[in-house]
Design a protein around this motif. Structure first.
Motif, short mmCIF file in Angstrom:
data_model
loop_
_atom_site.label_atom_id
_atom_site.label_comp_id
_atom_site.label_asym_id
_atom_site.label_seq_id
_atom_site.Cartn_x
_atom_site.Cartn_y
_atom_site.Cartn_z
N HIS A 40 5.82 -39.09 -10.94
CA HIS A 40 4.75 -38.11 -10.80
C HIS A 40 3.47 -38.70 -11.37
O HIS A 40 3.45 -39.87 -11.72
N ALA A 41 2.43 -37.88 -11.45
CA ALA A 41 1.15 -38.34 -11.95
C ALA A 41 0.71 -39.60 -11.20
O ALA A 41 0.86 -39.69 -9.99
N ARG A 42 0.23 -40.59 -11.95
CA ARG A 42 -0.33 -41.78 -11.33
C ARG A 42 0.70 -42.55 -10.51
O ARG A 42 0.40 -42.97 -9.39
N SER B 3 0.97 -41.01 -7.12
CA SER B 3 -0.22 -41.28 -6.30
C SER B 3 -0.17 -42.69 -5.73
O SER B 3 -0.44 -42.92 -4.55
N GLN C 248 -8.98 -40.44 -12.31
CA GLN C 248 -7.57 -40.33 -11.93
C GLN C 248 -7.23 -38.92 -11.46
O GLN C 248 -6.55 -38.74 -10.46
N ALA D 9 -6.27 -38.02 -7.53
CA ALA D 9 -4.99 -37.36 -7.24
C ALA D 9 -5.23 -36.03 -6.53
O ALA D 9 -4.50 -35.67 -5.60
N LEU E 120 -5.95 -36.63 -2.93
CA LEU E 120 -4.71 -36.89 -2.18
C LEU E 120 -4.04 -35.58 -1.76
O LEU E 120 -3.49 -35.48 -0.67
N TYR F 53 4.82 -30.63 -16.65
CA TYR F 53 3.74 -31.34 -16.00
C TYR F 53 3.43 -30.75 -14.63
O TYR F 53 2.27 -30.61 -14.23
N PHE F 54 4.50 -30.40 -13.88
CA PHE F 54 4.32 -29.93 -12.52
C PHE F 54 3.59 -28.59 -12.47
O PHE F 54 2.73 -28.36 -11.64
N ARG G 207 0.01 -28.97 -12.56
CA ARG G 207 -0.61 -29.45 -11.31
C ARG G 207 -0.97 -28.30 -10.38
O ARG G 207 -1.72 -28.47 -9.44
#
Lengths: 89, 561
Positions: A15-17, A20, B72, B76, B79, B121-122, B125
């Protein structure tokens, strides 16, 4: 159809970077690439949301599949990517 | 100095003080109700894809101008705006006959729900995902993007809540302070603002109603925001910040009055991250661990193993210190997908807290079993208490279940006026009590906590609320049990003295407030605290009560308030 199994090396998981970077690389192949857990339904490897929702963790095995010309080479490069600790770079 | 009872107050999450004009961040544009289905779904999808592509380009343009961290986040987020899976999902919603912005919202929601279920973390997001949605919806409706408008003088940024992308792209030299109406101590806004060294206040009721251009003074330590501050106040707030830093630098160790009476200083926490952060600070443990996060945003009840793992992670960082756990506090206002009891006319007065546990004892039993296992696996002094207890029978019912799970110490929250009045009976059933001053004020004054315009009634200095706290402490004394406080009131240095004087033996608060409360206790004897309690109870109004106590307080403390 080409298939590879690889262990997620990234310390934070996919996940995260790292997610991507992986999605970007999968998109750059121009092929239909999928990623999933062994024996489970796979997701579009070029979809950041799909890849993140997969929630693959550090040390977990994932299966990559691709079809079309250059599928083997494309998967080899993606396997190499996932075998690195992307978060530490 | 201005009178803080007339000053709106939120939660200070990034220290420092600043003054500047308000810039209001534009809120999201909502999809219209009953949006008609497009005549040509395929053509409409092309238009939607163009809108998302333009959002992606905007985000990339902003990324190019931002620093590395922001770059960053923004890359993201771009994307996400180009995501093929999301477009497929939108296509399906359109084909099903939804209007364009409704389709976008529905498709985003399916991903948001998945991410929230994954947690951690998710779940964070989800904010990025919703940022993309809000921009796309605004563009489809021909409106301006929600977010921070252009401004050219250093300003105070005010928003309902800031998306990480917005916080990260703020130019620190142009931002004097940040205020949000929502958000929390661990929200992105709080973390990024602290990193950037910008004072920030969250949870400020009515913040988005402040007119753009209004001068405000922001105190990121106390959470106070003063509208149209006088020149004198502006000098004061900056000077006060310096005095406070200097005075509190030497404050350390357990809470004690000047003559040595212990008053435990504990932290309020809401998750594993909070636990790690609080444990690293000078606190005597946790006085309130809210366990809702384990249950909310999930489709199915968390398992015994999942809960055990989480509780162990929360207890471990505290070593042998105390951790008071509050069992699940959910209900109609905090609904659970797997324990839905249907909508209620009056959620605050409905089947919430222990009442939900009584209807779904299976949920409570698994939680208590997990707490028991985690308590044995760690050295922490684990205590368990129930929310929304109203009667002695409820307290007895809960106490039996907790003890059956091998947990030696059981308590109840005292937040229902009925329980405060009948405290000697309620407390006889358990080992300790903890006053939830926020809900106690809400129920005593019949004023909704979520209603910012009623904040005067919700002031814990209201003589009726203080009187009820005194009654509860008396009842606890008769039963021979300790009574603590775990509401916001415990973090108010002046009120903390009153509470100590009323007989409260522990105070739980945001960790950032512990040092000033410790300092305040150390300046006053228990006899002075008793005198302050008497003066506060004798006062006619909340303002009179505070002023009466202020007059009795040591000048070294009043200089910092």
């Amino acid at each position: 159809m080409a298939t590879r199994t690889v262990t997620i090396a990234s310390s934070v998981g996919l996940h995260a970077r790292p997610a991507s970077m992986f999605v970007q690389a999968a998109s750059d192949t121009g092929l239909d690439v999928e990623i999933g857990r062994p024996g489970e339904e796979s997701v579009d490897a070029t979809s950041i949301l799909g890849v993140m929702a997969l929630g693959a963790k550090h040390g977990e095995e994932v299966v990559l599949t691709a079809e079309g010309d250059g599928a083997d080479e494309a998967l080899d490069s993606l396997v190499a990517l996932l075998s690195r600790d992307l978060d530490a770079e | 100095m201005s009178n803080p009872t007339e000053t709106p107050r939120g939660i200070g999450v990034s220290p420092g003080a600043a003054v500047g004009p308000v810039v209001q961040v534009r809120g999201p544009v909502r999809p219209p109700d009953n949006e008609p289905a497009p005549a040509d779904p395929a053509a409409e999808h092309v238009r939607i894809k163009e809108a998302f592509e333009s959002v992606a380009r905007t985000l990339e343009e902003r990324a190019a101008l931002a620093d590395e961290t922001a770059q960053q986040i923004l890359t993201a987020t771009a994307l996400i705006a180009r995501d093929k899976g999301l477009q497929k999902a939108i296509g399906k919603e359109l084909a099903a006959g939804k209007g364009p912005t409704t389709a976008v919202t529905a498709a985003v929601q399916t991903y948001a729900a998945q991410f929230e279920a994954l947690g951690g973390y998710f779940a964070e997001r989800v904010t990025d995902l919703k940022d993309v949605r809000n921009r796309a919806v605004a563009r489809l409706l021909g409106k301006e993007d929600p977010g921070v408008p252009e401004f050219d003088v250093p300003s105070v940024i005010v928003a309902h809540d800031l998306a990480p992308a917005e916080t990260a792209t703020l130019n620190p030299s142009m931002v004097r302070a940040i205020i949000t109406e929502a958000g929390g101590r661990t929200s992105h806004t709080a973390i990024l603002a602290a990193q950037m060294g910008i004072p920030a206040v969250v949870q400020l009721a009515g913040a988005t109603a402040i007119a753009a251009g209004t001068m405000v003074a922001v105190d990121g330590d106390s959470g106070e925001v003063t509208i149209d501050p006088s020149a004198e106040y502006q000098r004061d707030i900056i000077g006060k910040r310096e005095r406070r830093r200097a005075a509190l630098a030497g404050s350390a160790g357990p809470g004690r009055t000047k003559d040595g009476y212990p008053v435990m200083l504990l932290a309020n926490i809401g998750g594993v991250e909070d636990a790690v952060s609080a444990a690293s600070q000078d606190v005597e443990g946790v006085g309130l661990f809210r366990t809702e996060f384990v249950f909310l945003s999930r489709d199915t009840a968390p398992t015994l193993a999942e809960q055990t793992e989480i509780y162990t992670k929360v207890f471990e960082p505290f070593g042998s210190r105390r951790v008071v756990v509050r069992t699940l506090d959910a209900g109609a206002d905090k609904p659970l997908a797997f324990a839905d009891l249907g909508p209620e006319e009056n959620p605050a007065l409905g089947k919430r807290g222990l009442r939900l546990s009584a209807l779904r004892p299976d949920l409570l039993d698994v939680q208590l079993e997990a707490l028991g296992v985690a308590a044995k696996a760690t050295a922490a002094e684990v205590k368990v208490m129930a929310p929304m207890v109203a009667t002695a029978e409820e307290a007895a019912w809960f106490a039996r279940r907790v003890r059956e799970n091998g947990l030696p110490s059981v308590g109840v929250m005292i937040e229902v006026p009925g329980a405060a009045i009948a405290a000697r009976h309620v407390m006889a059933e358990v080992d300790f009590g903890s006053l939830g001053t926020n809900d106690l004020a809400q129920y005593t004054m019949a004023a909704d906590r979520m209603e910012g315009t009623l904040s005067d009634l919700l002031d814990p200095w209201q003589p009726a609320v203080l009187g009820l706290i005194g009654t509860a402490c008396e009842g606890a004394k008769v039963a021979g049990k300790p009574m603590g406080v775990c509401g916001e009131a415990g973090g108010d240095a002046l009120l903390a003295l009153v509470l100590a004087g009323l007989g409260v033996s522990s105070l739980s608060m945001a960790p950032s407030k512990v040092s000033i409360v410790r300092y305040a206790l150390g300046l006053h004897t228990m006899a002075t605290c008793h005198g302050m309690a008497t003066a506060a109870l004798d006062a006619r109004t909340a303002t009179d009560a505070r002023n009466a106590v202020l007059a009795l307080a040591h000048e070294d403390l009043t200089a910092l308030l």
